[in-house]
Design a protein around this motif. Structure first.
Motif, PDB file in Angstrom:
ATOM      1  N   ASP A 252     -20.946 -26.988 -75.117  1.00 54.99           N
ATOM      2  CA  ASP A 252     -21.639 -24.991 -75.597  1.00 54.99           C
ATOM      3  C   ASP A 252     -21.117 -24.415 -74.997  1.00 54.99           C
ATOM      4  OD1 ASP A 252     -23.462 -22.661 -76.080  1.00 54.99           O
ATOM      5  OD2 ASP A 252     -25.146 -24.265 -77.494  1.00 54.99           O
ATOM      6  N   PRO A 253     -20.569 -22.852 -75.550  1.00 57.07           N
ATOM      7  CA  PRO A 253     -20.150 -22.044 -74.200  1.00 57.07           C
ATOM      8  C   PRO A 253     -21.533 -21.099 -73.196  1.00 57.07           C
ATOM      9  CG  PRO A 253     -18.649 -21.829 -76.524  1.00 57.07           C
ATOM     10  CD  PRO A 253     -19.994 -22.909 -76.333  1.00 57.07           C
ATOM     11  N   ALA A 254     -22.575 -21.565 -75.039  1.00 60.59           N
ATOM     12  CA  ALA A 254     -23.889 -21.082 -73.526  1.00 60.59           C
ATOM     13  C   ALA A 254     -24.654 -21.313 -72.278  1.00 60.59           C
ATOM     14  CB  ALA A 254     -24.289 -20.647 -75.059  1.00 60.59           C
ATOM     15  N   ALA A 255     -23.557 -22.851 -72.242  1.00 64.63           N
ATOM     16  CA  ALA A 255     -24.255 -23.379 -71.097  1.00 64.63           C
ATOM     17  C   ALA A 255     -22.844 -23.925 -70.604  1.00 64.63           C
ATOM     18  CB  ALA A 255     -24.422 -25.060 -71.868  1.00 64.63           C
ATOM     19  N   GLY A 256     -21.871 -23.468 -70.884  1.00 59.40           N
ATOM     20  CA  GLY A 256     -20.430 -23.490 -69.249  1.00 59.40           C
ATOM     21  C   GLY A 256     -21.180 -23.521 -68.184  1.00 59.40           C
ATOM     22  N   ASP A 257     -20.401 -24.972 -67.112  1.00 60.51           N
ATOM     23  CA  ASP A 257     -20.728 -24.050 -65.839  1.00 60.51           C
ATOM     24  C   ASP A 257     -19.378 -23.673 -66.123  1.00 60.51           C
ATOM     25  OD1 ASP A 257     -19.331 -26.517 -66.049  1.00 60.51           O
ATOM     26  OD2 ASP A 257     -20.224 -27.863 -65.045  1.00 60.51           O
ATOM     27  N   GLU A 258     -18.990 -23.627 -64.485  1.00 60.36           N
ATOM     28  CA  GLU A 258     -17.962 -23.513 -63.628  1.00 60.36           C
ATOM     29  C   GLU A 258     -17.367 -23.980 -64.015  1.00 60.36           C
ATOM     30  OE1 GLU A 258     -17.501 -20.009 -62.163  1.00 60.36           O
ATOM     31  OE2 GLU A 258     -19.085 -19.197 -63.027  1.00 60.36           O
ATOM     32  N   ARG A 259     -16.622 -25.521 -64.110  1.00 63.54           N
ATOM     33  CA  ARG A 259     -16.233 -26.618 -64.247  1.00 63.54           C
ATOM     34  C   ARG A 259     -15.727 -25.966 -64.721  1.00 63.54           C
ATOM     35  NH1 ARG A 259     -13.697 -30.621 -61.669  1.00 63.54           N
ATOM     36  NH2 ARG A 259     -15.127 -30.854 -59.891  1.00 63.54           N
TER      37      ARG A 259
ATOM     38  N   GLU B 219     -15.732 -17.922 -74.894  1.00 64.03           N
ATOM     39  CA  GLU B 219     -15.680 -18.063 -75.196  1.00 64.03           C
ATOM     40  C   GLU B 219     -16.540 -17.868 -73.256  1.00 64.03           C
ATOM     41  OE1 GLU B 219     -11.754 -15.226 -74.647  1.00 64.03           O
ATOM     42  OE2 GLU B 219     -13.914 -13.916 -73.943  1.00 64.03           O
ATOM     43  N   GLY B 220     -17.886 -17.663 -73.685  1.00 65.75           N
ATOM     44  CA  GLY B 220     -19.368 -17.797 -74.044  1.00 65.75           C
ATOM     45  C   GLY B 220     -20.320 -16.289 -72.659  1.00 65.75           C
ATOM     46  N   PHE B 221     -19.232 -15.071 -73.335  1.00 63.09           N
ATOM     47  CA  PHE B 221     -19.535 -14.189 -72.679  1.00 63.09           C
ATOM     48  C   PHE B 221     -20.568 -13.387 -73.451  1.00 63.09           C
ATOM     49  CE2 PHE B 221     -15.121 -13.606 -70.890  1.00 63.09           C
ATOM     50  CZ  PHE B 221     -15.789 -14.232 -69.308  1.00 63.09           C
ATOM     51  N   ARG B 222     -20.873 -13.905 -74.952  1.00 65.47           N
ATOM     52  CA  ARG B 222     -22.064 -12.974 -75.404  1.00 65.47           C
ATOM     53  C   ARG B 222     -22.881 -14.747 -76.316  1.00 65.47           C
ATOM     54  NH1 ARG B 222     -22.068  -7.989 -77.758  1.00 65.47           N
ATOM     55  NH2 ARG B 222     -20.178  -7.498 -76.404  1.00 65.47           N
ATOM     56  N   LEU B 223     -24.248 -14.449 -76.544  1.00 68.00           N
ATOM     57  CA  LEU B 223     -24.660 -15.300 -77.264  1.00 68.00           C
ATOM     58  C   LEU B 223     -24.800 -15.488 -78.974  1.00 68.00           C
ATOM     59  CD1 LEU B 223     -28.027 -15.274 -74.486  1.00 68.00           C
ATOM     60  CD2 LEU B 223     -25.894 -16.978 -74.819  1.00 68.00           C
ATOM     61  N   ARG B 224     -24.498 -16.402 -79.240  1.00 68.74           N
ATOM     62  CA  ARG B 224     -24.360 -16.233 -80.708  1.00 68.74           C
ATOM     63  C   ARG B 224     -26.308 -16.266 -81.058  1.00 68.74           C
ATOM     64  NH1 ARG B 224     -23.564 -21.515 -79.562  1.00 68.74           N
ATOM     65  NH2 ARG B 224     -24.828 -22.719 -79.937  1.00 68.74           N
ATOM     66  N   SER B 225     -25.976 -15.802 -82.108  1.00 67.95           N
ATOM     67  CA  SER B 225     -27.351 -15.585 -83.122  1.00 67.95           C
ATOM     68  C   SER B 225     -28.039 -17.038 -83.595  1.00 67.95           C
ATOM     69  CB  SER B 225     -27.542 -14.105 -84.104  1.00 67.95           C
ATOM     70  OG  SER B 225     -27.437 -13.424 -83.513  1.00 67.95           O
ATOM     71  N   ALA B 226     -26.986 -17.642 -84.624  1.00 59.39           N
ATOM     72  CA  ALA B 226     -26.770 -18.969 -85.298  1.00 59.39           C
ATOM     73  C   ALA B 226     -25.622 -19.892 -84.813  1.00 59.39           C
ATOM     74  CB  ALA B 226     -27.224 -18.702 -86.646  1.00 59.39           C
ATOM     75  N   GLY B 227     -26.197 -20.894 -85.212  1.00 56.51           N
ATOM     76  CA  GLY B 227     -24.706 -21.829 -85.947  1.00 56.51           C
ATOM     77  C   GLY B 227     -24.304 -22.496 -84.538  1.00 56.51           C
ATOM     78  N   ARG B 228     -23.869 -23.265 -84.389  1.00 63.04           N
ATOM     79  CA  ARG B 228     -23.282 -24.451 -83.866  1.00 63.04           C
ATOM     80  C   ARG B 228     -21.266 -24.414 -83.411  1.00 63.04           C
ATOM     81  NH1 ARG B 228     -19.994 -29.649 -83.158  1.00 63.04           N
ATOM     82  NH2 ARG B 228     -19.721 -29.643 -85.653  1.00 63.04           N
ATOM     83  N   VAL B 229     -21.417 -24.110 -81.480  1.00 58.98           N
ATOM     84  CA  VAL B 229     -19.552 -23.649 -81.494  1.00 58.98           C
ATOM     85  C   VAL B 229     -20.253 -24.598 -80.148  1.00 58.98           C
ATOM     86  CG1 VAL B 229     -18.662 -21.855 -80.267  1.00 58.98           C
ATOM     87  CG2 VAL B 229     -20.156 -21.213 -81.842  1.00 58.98           C
TER      88      VAL B 229
END
Length: 287
Positions: A65-72, A49-59
């Motif tokens: 990438d949920p870590a870089a997801g914008d409002e759209r 959901e992009g609410f938590r940053l992972r330690s490793a791996g590809r998502v």
């Protein structure tokens, strides 16, 4: 793929809670994530959901990438948490109309948004309660509203965390129908966490069993059942004497039994392994 998880790892200090988790999901697919408390289900969902940053791996979710997801990107997600405790003084229709307005700027001809309020109320069975203040709703009605809030933007991906907690049997059945329609008619990809094994079996195209941060089994209900408990148990009596037989093909065995003994066969019982049997066996193996 709509969801892609490859080698996902998550560490809190010296404790690793997710170990090399990998899976994917396509358009219109319902995937259930099962596991005991502390297995890592919520952490996995929060990373997607992009609410938590992972330690490793590809998502990737919808190619991002949920870590870089914008409002759209976020506008294309729907989330139903275990419970919501706010908005008590809003009326049901007013709240859904208000929340829906946030999705209007992201509407396209291919993806109209939001879901029309009255259609949404009908879909979740709240039409008769549209004018009520939310604090006056029953627990089951409130849970239906939680679902409506999660899907008001017609999401491409829907995350459901214990969605039918507090539902009576009729409401649960209606909700299951809604999930099937979302997947089949709108190609919504759904990731479901639940402790209700019957619900997972009815709804999911695939089931992932997560224990101690690892996916220990994945497949359809039939595939998982065969993995651990591949044999059915047949019980019967002949002239009062009890018999029992384990077999991989109970249908063929029973057919042969009647061909040999005919009407002498009595008290016939066929017990097929259930998803619950399989799940408990898998979890015990890891404990």
């Amino acid at each position: 793929m709509v969801l892609t998880v490859d080698g996902l790892r998550m560490r809190y200090g010296d404790t690793e809670v997710l170990h090399d988790v990998s899976f994917d999901a396509g358009p219109g697919e319902v995937v259930a994530l099962l596991g005991p408390n502390g297995a890592g289900k919520s952490t996995t969902i929060e990373i997607l959901e992009g609410f938590r940053l992972r330690s490793a791996g590809r998502v990737e979710v919808l190619g991002v990438d949920p870590a870089a997801g914008d409002e759209r990107w976020r506008s294309r997600l729907g989330i139903v948490l275990q419970s919501w405790r706010d908005h008590g003084n809003w009326r049901v229709r007013e709240l859904l109309h208000h929340l829906g307005s946030y999705y209007a700027p992201y509407a396209t001809s291919a993806e109209p948004r939001p879901w029309p309020t009255d259609e949404l109320l009908d879909a979740v069975g709240l039409t008769a309660h549209a004018g009520q203040k939310i604090r006056t709703l029953s627990g089951g009605q409130r849970r239906r509203l939680d679902v409506a809030i999660g899907i008001v933007g017609r999401p491409n991906v829907l995350f459901l965390d214990e969605p039918t907690a507090g539902f009576d049997p009729e409401a649960r059945s209606e909700f299951h129908d809604l999930v099937r329609r979302l997947a089949a008619e709108q190609d919504t990809t759904i990731l479901l966490t639940t402790h209700d094994l019957d619900e997972a079996s009815k709804l999911a195209h695939r089931i992932l069993v997560l224990t101690a941060g690892r996916i220990i089994a994945a497949g359809t209900t039939a595939q998982l059942t065969k993995l651990i408990a591949g044999e059915d148990e047949v019980r019967w009596t002949i002239d009062g004497r009890p018999f029992r037989k384990s077999t991989e093909d109970s249908t063929a065995f029973v057919r042969g039994l009647f061909a040999t003994y005919g009407e002498a066969v009595a008290e016939l019982e066929v017990r097929r392994a259930s998803l619950e049997d399989t799940y408990l066996a898998l979890v015990r193996e890891q404990s």
